[in-house]
Design an enzyme around this catalytic site. Structure first.
Site, mmCIF file in Angstrom:
data_model
loop_
_atom_site.group_PDB
_atom_site.id
_atom_site.type_symbol
_atom_site.label_atom_id
_atom_site.label_comp_id
_atom_site.label_asym_id
_atom_site.label_seq_id
_atom_site.Cartn_x
_atom_site.Cartn_y
_atom_site.Cartn_z
ATOM 1 N N TYR A 53 10.907 37.037 -39.848
ATOM 2 C CA TYR A 53 11.186 35.613 -39.604
ATOM 3 C C TYR A 53 10.796 35.195 -38.189
ATOM 4 O O TYR A 53 10.408 34.044 -37.974
ATOM 5 C CB TYR A 53 12.649 35.267 -39.951
ATOM 6 C CG TYR A 53 12.850 35.258 -41.445
ATOM 7 C CD1 TYR A 53 12.429 34.174 -42.208
ATOM 8 C CD2 TYR A 53 13.381 36.362 -42.105
ATOM 9 C CE1 TYR A 53 12.550 34.180 -43.591
ATOM 10 C CE2 TYR A 53 13.508 36.384 -43.495
ATOM 11 C CZ TYR A 53 13.083 35.284 -44.232
ATOM 12 O OH TYR A 53 13.187 35.300 -45.606
ATOM 13 N N ASN A 87 10.542 24.284 -48.344
ATOM 14 C CA ASN A 87 9.986 24.902 -47.133
ATOM 15 C C ASN A 87 11.033 25.031 -46.041
ATOM 16 O O ASN A 87 11.896 24.179 -45.888
ATOM 17 C CB ASN A 87 8.797 24.076 -46.614
ATOM 18 C CG ASN A 87 7.686 23.988 -47.642
ATOM 19 O OD1 ASN A 87 7.656 24.784 -48.576
ATOM 20 N ND2 ASN A 87 6.793 23.033 -47.478
ATOM 21 N N HIS A 104 15.920 25.795 -49.084
ATOM 22 C CA HIS A 104 15.890 27.229 -48.776
ATOM 23 C C HIS A 104 16.157 27.530 -47.306
ATOM 24 O O HIS A 104 15.814 28.604 -46.824
ATOM 25 C CB HIS A 104 14.545 27.827 -49.225
ATOM 26 C CG HIS A 104 14.360 27.809 -50.711
ATOM 27 N ND1 HIS A 104 13.130 27.894 -51.336
ATOM 28 C CD2 HIS A 104 15.269 27.712 -51.722
ATOM 29 C CE1 HIS A 104 13.299 27.844 -52.647
ATOM 30 N NE2 HIS A 104 14.579 27.723 -52.905
ATOM 31 N N GLY A 170 2.550 20.658 -54.070
ATOM 32 C CA GLY A 170 2.287 21.999 -53.548
ATOM 33 C C GLY A 170 3.342 23.042 -53.828
ATOM 34 O O GLY A 170 3.727 23.789 -52.934
ATOM 35 N N SER A 172 4.402 26.097 -56.867
ATOM 36 C CA SER A 172 4.023 26.752 -58.122
ATOM 37 C C SER A 172 5.117 26.591 -59.180
ATOM 38 O O SER A 172 4.943 27.012 -60.317
ATOM 39 C CB SER A 172 3.759 28.238 -57.865
ATOM 40 O OG SER A 172 4.930 28.859 -57.372
HETATM 41 P P1 OAD Z 1 4.049 29.161 -53.883
HETATM 42 O O1 OAD Z 1 3.273 30.008 -52.937
HETATM 43 O O2 OAD Z 1 4.691 29.804 -55.049
HETATM 44 O O3 OAD Z 1 3.094 28.013 -54.455
HETATM 45 C C1 OAD Z 1 2.288 27.295 -53.606
HETATM 46 C C2 OAD Z 1 1.622 26.182 -54.388
HETATM 47 O O4 OAD Z 1 0.877 25.405 -53.473
HETATM 48 C C3 OAD Z 1 0.656 26.654 -55.471
HETATM 49 O O5 OAD Z 1 0.921 25.965 -56.684
HETATM 50 C C4 OAD Z 1 -0.717 26.287 -54.908
HETATM 51 O O6 OAD Z 1 -1.635 25.910 -55.925
HETATM 52 C C5 OAD Z 1 -0.372 25.096 -54.050
HETATM 53 N N1 OAD Z 1 -1.299 24.826 -52.941
HETATM 54 C C6 OAD Z 1 -2.033 25.674 -52.201
HETATM 55 N N2 OAD Z 1 -2.731 25.018 -51.256
HETATM 56 C C7 OAD Z 1 -2.410 23.697 -51.394
HETATM 57 C C8 OAD Z 1 -2.784 22.506 -50.722
HETATM 58 N N3 OAD Z 1 -3.639 22.509 -49.684
HETATM 59 N N4 OAD Z 1 -2.260 21.336 -51.143
HETATM 60 C C9 OAD Z 1 -1.380 21.303 -52.195
HETATM 61 N N5 OAD Z 1 -1.005 22.393 -52.862
HETATM 62 C C10 OAD Z 1 -1.501 23.576 -52.473
HETATM 63 O O7 OAD Z 1 5.101 28.334 -52.995
HETATM 64 P P2 OAD Z 1 6.421 27.574 -53.450
HETATM 65 O O8 OAD Z 1 6.293 27.044 -54.837
HETATM 66 O O9 OAD Z 1 6.785 26.643 -52.360
HETATM 67 O O10 OAD Z 1 11.491 30.844 -51.334
HETATM 68 O O11 OAD Z 1 7.464 28.767 -53.445
HETATM 69 C C11 OAD Z 1 8.801 28.518 -53.735
HETATM 70 C C12 OAD Z 1 9.680 29.494 -53.000
HETATM 71 O O12 OAD Z 1 9.214 30.829 -53.243
HETATM 72 C C13 OAD Z 1 9.627 29.392 -51.493
HETATM 73 O O13 OAD Z 1 10.454 28.368 -50.998
HETATM 74 C C14 OAD Z 1 10.089 30.737 -51.050
HETATM 75 C C15 OAD Z 1 9.241 31.566 -51.984
HETATM 76 O O14 OAD Z 1 9.645 32.833 -52.258
HETATM 77 C C16 OAD Z 1 12.266 31.663 -50.608
HETATM 78 O O15 OAD Z 1 11.846 32.357 -49.701
HETATM 79 C C17 OAD Z 1 13.695 31.651 -51.048
#
Ligand code: OAD
Length: 229
Positions: A53, A87, A104, A170, A172
């Site tokens: 971190y 985020n 989170h 943004g 998944s």
């Molecule tokens: P992910 O890494 O799972 O997903 C990221 C998403 O962003 C994907 O769907 C990509 O297609 C998209 N992406 C990438 N570049 C982009 C851009 N320039 N513009 C728009 N979209 C873009 O991340 P999260 O869904 O945020 O939790 O993950 C959720 C949680 O999983 C996080 O908060 C974290 C992680 O483990 C904890 O740590 C508790």
């Protein structure tokens, strides 16, 4: 004023230089979740967790909000905008968004390990082993680890159910309970999903998928929404 609720994930900050988690080259390719983002990891390998971190925090100080963050702040001119973010960065706040709910946790904050209500702004990027709260316990990152409760999920559910317009940017939609929030938005509410890899979400009605990066897709949608007013 119409209420726009915006759920954001790592993709909204990608163009600011912050790595996502599950894309190729993402954080979970470099690190095992179990090693750095669970309470068990904290118990057994505190130094590694603190370092993980610290590196994220150090990097955050070198990053700035991008066009997507700024556009969302701009939207407040004509809408009541509530951001719900997965985020832990503070780029929405730095861009000027006034209502940001962190699901989170927040990277720039730390908290006591014996009293969850003792939360502190960390000065600078470095948390050290031996940094303690007033009650004498080691400070930990103020983040939600896998397996831990998400204290802000209830207000997030309530906000999602009251939206007039809903945006998802943004993410998944892999991690629950955050991924389930879309299901709390009423069927008739227009919904937009902005993600280069976005697709229809099963069971979700009135969803427009915009397969663009946030830095392009968000300002375009914001412009359209501001012109519609
Ligand atoms: P992910 O890494 O799972 O997903 C990221 C998403 O962003 C994907 O769907 C990509 O297609 C998209 N992406 C990438 N570049 C982009 C851009 N320039 N513009 C728009 N979209 C873009 O991340 P999260 O869904 O945020 O939790 O993950 C959720 C949680 O999983 C996080 O908060 C974290 C992680 O483990 C904890 O740590 C508790």
């Amino acid at each position: 004023m119409k209420k726009i609720v915006v759920l954001t994930g790592a993709g909204v900050s990608a163009e600011s230089g912050i790595k996502t988690f599950r894309d190729s080259g993402g954080l979970w390719e470099e690190h095992n979740i179990e090693d750095v983002a669970t309470y068990d990891a904290w118990l057994h390998n505190q130094e590694l967790v603190i370092e993980f971190y610290n590196q994220r925090r150090k990097q955050l100080y070198e990053c700035s909000p991008n066009a997507a963050h700024y556009a969302l702040a701009e939207l407040e001119k004509q809408y009541d905008v509530q951001i719900i973010t997965q985020n832990i960065d503070d780029l929405h706040e730095r861009a000027g968004s006034s209502k940001v709910l962190h699901l989170h946790g927040e990277l720039k904050k730390v908290r006591s390990t014996i009293d969850n209500s003792m939360i502190y702004e960390l000065e600078g990027w470095e948390l050290k082993s031996g940094d303690c709260c007033e009650k004498g316990s080691q400070l930990r990152p103020h983040v939600v680890w896998f397996g831990e409760k998400v204290p802000n999920i209830l207000p997030a559910v309530q906000l999602s159910s009251k939206a007039d317009i809903y945006m998802v940017i943004g993410t998944s939609l892999n991690v629950y309970p955050a991924a389930g929030l879309l299901g709390n938005v009423p069927n008739h509410v227009p919904k937009y999903l902005i993600d280069p890899n976005g697709s229809e979400v099963s069971g979700i009605k009135n969803l427009t998928v915009i397969k663009e990066k946030a830095g392009k897709g968000v300002p375009e949608l914001v412009k359209k929404l501001l012109e519609e007013k």
